[in-house]
Design a protein around this motif. Sequence first.
Motif, PDB file in Angstrom:
ATOM      1  N   ALA A  35      -9.434  -3.171   5.975  1.00 16.99           N
ATOM      2  CA  ALA A  35      -8.465  -3.447   7.040  1.00 16.99           C
ATOM      3  C   ALA A  35      -7.041  -3.293   6.542  1.00 16.99           C
ATOM      4  N   GLU A  36      -6.810  -3.594   5.256  1.00 14.41           N
ATOM      5  CA  GLU A  36      -5.491  -3.440   4.639  1.00 14.41           C
ATOM      6  C   GLU A  36      -5.666  -2.597   3.376  1.00 14.41           C
ATOM      7  N   PRO A  37      -5.658  -1.280   3.494  1.00 11.68           N
ATOM      8  CA  PRO A  37      -5.930  -0.402   2.349  1.00 11.68           C
ATOM      9  C   PRO A  37      -4.930  -0.629   1.215  1.00 11.68           C
ATOM     10  N   CYS A  38      -5.393  -0.399  -0.001  1.00 10.60           N
ATOM     11  CA  CYS A  38      -4.527  -0.581  -1.160  1.00 10.60           C
ATOM     12  C   CYS A  38      -5.131   0.144  -2.355  1.00 10.60           C
ATOM     13  N   LEU A  39      -4.373   0.176  -3.432  1.00 14.08           N
ATOM     14  CA  LEU A  39      -4.887   0.704  -4.692  1.00 14.08           C
ATOM     15  C   LEU A  39      -4.238  -0.047  -5.840  1.00 14.08           C
ATOM     16  N   VAL A  40      -4.880   0.020  -7.012  1.00 16.97           N
ATOM     17  CA  VAL A  40      -4.408  -0.684  -8.205  1.00 16.97           C
ATOM     18  C   VAL A  40      -4.460   0.276  -9.381  1.00 16.97           C
ATOM     19  N   THR A  41      -3.429   0.242 -10.203  1.00 17.92           N
ATOM     20  CA  THR A  41      -3.417   1.047 -11.419  1.00 17.92           C
ATOM     21  C   THR A  41      -2.728   0.294 -12.541  1.00 17.92           C
ATOM     22  N   GLY A  42      -3.146   0.603 -13.756  1.00 19.67           N
ATOM     23  CA  GLY A  42      -2.492   0.032 -14.928  1.00 19.67           C
ATOM     24  C   GLY A  42      -1.498   0.983 -15.551  1.00 19.67           C
ATOM     25  N   ALA A  43      -1.368   2.197 -15.002  1.00 15.15           N
ATOM     26  CA  ALA A  43      -0.452   3.196 -15.561  1.00 15.15           C
ATOM     27  C   ALA A  43       0.300   3.878 -14.417  1.00 15.15           C
ATOM     28  N   PRO A  44       1.231   3.163 -13.782  1.00 17.27           N
ATOM     29  CA  PRO A  44       1.905   3.718 -12.599  1.00 17.27           C
ATOM     30  C   PRO A  44       2.698   4.989 -12.891  1.00 17.27           C
ATOM     31  N   ASP A  45       3.340   5.062 -14.047  1.00 13.72           N
ATOM     32  CA  ASP A  45       4.134   6.253 -14.359  1.00 13.72           C
ATOM     33  C   ASP A  45       3.260   7.507 -14.416  1.00 13.72           C
ATOM     34  N   GLU A  46       2.056   7.338 -14.938  1.00  9.50           N
ATOM     35  CA  GLU A  46       1.144   8.479 -15.057  1.00  9.50           C
ATOM     36  C   GLU A  46       0.373   8.735 -13.769  1.00  9.50           C
ATOM     37  N   HIS A  47      -0.122   7.661 -13.148  1.00 10.49           N
ATOM     38  CA  HIS A  47      -1.049   7.812 -12.023  1.00 10.49           C
ATOM     39  C   HIS A  47      -0.361   7.941 -10.665  1.00 10.49           C
ATOM     40  N   LEU A  48       0.886   7.446 -10.553  1.00  6.88           N
ATOM     41  CA  LEU A  48       1.517   7.389  -9.233  1.00  6.88           C
ATOM     42  C   LEU A  48       2.691   8.343  -9.092  1.00  6.88           C
ATOM     43  N   ALA A  49       2.843   9.270 -10.034  1.00  6.40           N
ATOM     44  CA  ALA A  49       3.898  10.270  -9.887  1.00  6.40           C
ATOM     45  C   ALA A  49       3.581  11.168  -8.690  1.00  6.40           C
ATOM     46  N   ASP A  50       4.615  11.553  -7.955  1.00  4.55           N
ATOM     47  CA  ASP A  50       4.442  12.417  -6.774  1.00  4.55           C
ATOM     48  C   ASP A  50       3.421  11.825  -5.799  1.00  4.55           C
ATOM     49  N   LEU A  51       3.544  10.525  -5.548  1.00  5.24           N
ATOM     50  CA  LEU A  51       2.541   9.834  -4.743  1.00  5.24           C
ATOM     51  C   LEU A  51       2.497  10.351  -3.308  1.00  5.24           C
ATOM     52  N   ALA A  52       3.624  10.737  -2.760  1.00  5.02           N
ATOM     53  CA  ALA A  52       3.636  11.246  -1.381  1.00  5.02           C
ATOM     54  C   ALA A  52       2.767  12.493  -1.255  1.00  5.02           C
ATOM     55  N   GLU A  53       2.810  13.366  -2.265  1.00  7.19           N
ATOM     56  CA  GLU A  53       1.971  14.564  -2.236  1.00  7.19           C
ATOM     57  C   GLU A  53       0.518  14.239  -2.523  1.00  7.19           C
ATOM     58  N   ARG A  54       0.278  13.239  -3.338  1.00  2.01           N
ATOM     59  CA  ARG A  54      -1.088  12.865  -3.704  1.00  2.01           C
ATOM     60  C   ARG A  54      -1.814  12.134  -2.572  1.00  2.01           C
ATOM     61  N   LEU A  55      -1.049  11.523  -1.664  1.00  3.33           N
ATOM     62  CA  LEU A  55      -1.658  10.752  -0.570  1.00  3.33           C
ATOM     63  C   LEU A  55      -1.197  11.296   0.783  1.00  3.33           C
ATOM     64  N   PRO A  56      -1.591  12.498   1.138  1.00  2.00           N
ATOM     65  CA  PRO A  56      -1.162  13.035   2.440  1.00  2.00           C
ATOM     66  C   PRO A  56      -1.692  12.190   3.585  1.00  2.00           C
ATOM     67  N   GLY A  57      -0.815  11.903   4.549  1.00  2.00           N
ATOM     68  CA  GLY A  57      -1.238  11.125   5.710  1.00  2.00           C
ATOM     69  C   GLY A  57      -1.105   9.624   5.525  1.00  2.00           C
ATOM     70  N   TRP A  58      -0.575   9.179   4.364  1.00  4.22           N
ATOM     71  CA  TRP A  58      -0.451   7.743   4.104  1.00  4.22           C
ATOM     72  C   TRP A  58       1.003   7.375   3.806  1.00  4.22           C
ATOM     73  N   ARG A  59       1.380   6.144   4.164  1.00  5.33           N
ATOM     74  CA  ARG A  59       2.627   5.533   3.715  1.00  5.33           C
ATOM     75  C   ARG A  59       2.260   4.552   2.601  1.00  5.33           C
ATOM     76  N   ALA A  60       3.038   4.539   1.526  1.00  6.31           N
ATOM     77  CA  ALA A  60       2.705   3.709   0.372  1.00  6.31           C
ATOM     78  C   ALA A  60       3.890   2.836  -0.017  1.00  6.31           C
ATOM     79  N   VAL A  61       3.580   1.595  -0.402  1.00  9.18           N
ATOM     80  CA  VAL A  61       4.595   0.672  -0.904  1.00  9.18           C
ATOM     81  C   VAL A  61       4.112   0.133  -2.245  1.00  9.18           C
ATOM     82  N   LEU A  62       4.894   0.361  -3.295  1.00 13.84           N
ATOM     83  CA  LEU A  62       4.527  -0.082  -4.639  1.00 13.84           C
ATOM     84  C   LEU A  62       5.044  -1.488  -4.878  1.00 13.84           C
TER      85      LEU A  62
END
Length: 444
Positions: free
Chosen positions: A279-306
């Motif tokens: 109901a409230e989608p989310c994700l978790v990472t321990g390496a944001p610099d590596e895993h969340l770079a270019d997040l808008a392109e990696r998650l098409p169709g989603w809005r993300a808040v870190l």
Amino acid sequence: MTDVDSGFVRPAPLGYRPHPGERTAGPSARPRSGPVPPAPRSPAETRPVRASSALGLWASLPRELAVRFTPRVDPLATAILREVQLAVPEYRQPIEGAFGHVITQGVRQAIVQCLDSVGKPAAAPAAAWSAVFRDLGKIEFAEGRSLDCLQTAYRVGGRVAWRHLSEFGQTAGLPAETLCTSAEAIFAYVDEISALSIEGYTAAQTRAAGNLARRRRRLLDLLLADPPSAPQTIAAQAAAAQWALPEEVTVVALEPRSGQHRLATPDLHPDVLVDFEGAEPCLVTGAPDEHLADLAERLPGWRAVLGPAVRLADAPRSLLWARRTLRLVQRGVLPDALVTHCADHLSTLWLLADEFLVRELCERSLEPFRDLTPKQRARLGETLLIWLQSRGSAPEIAKILKVHPQTVRYRMHQLTELFGARLDNADDRLDLEIALRAEALLGS
């Protein structure tokens, strides 16, 4: 000089001499390196119709072939194992234990199945036979090997089997037609058992991926549980999920973007824990610099808040602030960006952490504005906020507001009448600035 019942060619009797131009039927008439091509057929001759499967090809061969080749099964199995171990480094281990049993049985059963099918038109692949080769594919996945090893082993086994059968056929005087069909059957069989092993490997891979996904989803739930889960429970689940526990994590709150069709698969690192279906989608990472770079392109169709990077035990708090920030984006308090970082809006988040108290503060601190019209309140509030922030002179404030300095002096005179000594008190000035900032954010 052909045996009609068996399909074999009888060797010529001792001392027999062929007429000029006549070929003998014995081994000396054929080269040792391979089968003799079949003689040309007359238009009236028709080739027997055979099934395209390997077992159909074996069934079209004379039964006596299997009977006479059976004593060669064990030598052939030994030769195949030897050649496979030479060709595949991963299989260069003692043929003992579970590995030895599986590979030895697999080779021997492959040979026996082929021989059992020779001369039996009704032969059909039994489920047990198919299971053997599917299981070999599953074992390869479980052992952490790619399918290349097994596929190479099958190809090598096929070549060794053909070499042995070819030598046997020439010695026994098999017709070229029989040898050609045998070769076709061997390599068709290699293709079929390869396909079975691919099925088994893929099934094991899919099952493992599903199990791992479920374990990681469970780990995600434990990390974000409120009240927090016990560290020992999280550590055990992380081990089961094959996820190395970091010292810090970043939680990202997600929302489907309106009017966007999420057809593209998210291009996220496999070590990112995700929940796209909740109901409230989310994700978790321990390496944001590596895993969340270019997040808008990696998650098409989603809005993300870190959310903020926090200790592992504080992951629920990171999610809390990420979701609060997302709600402010939804309300238009914060800019409508594809990716928002809580760290860029800490003062706003702090200021609006408890909107009830903020509104109480606004009502108390800005009570002198109560009887003004909305336009008067907006003009005086804007002027007062700039004065509180800059404590500048009338010309300086006028330059910021793009009005005449005399207009600023007139407004400041009005503000002094409304607030009096409160403009000289540091605590009152802080309350006024907080109230005015909050009103500007909330649009009221």
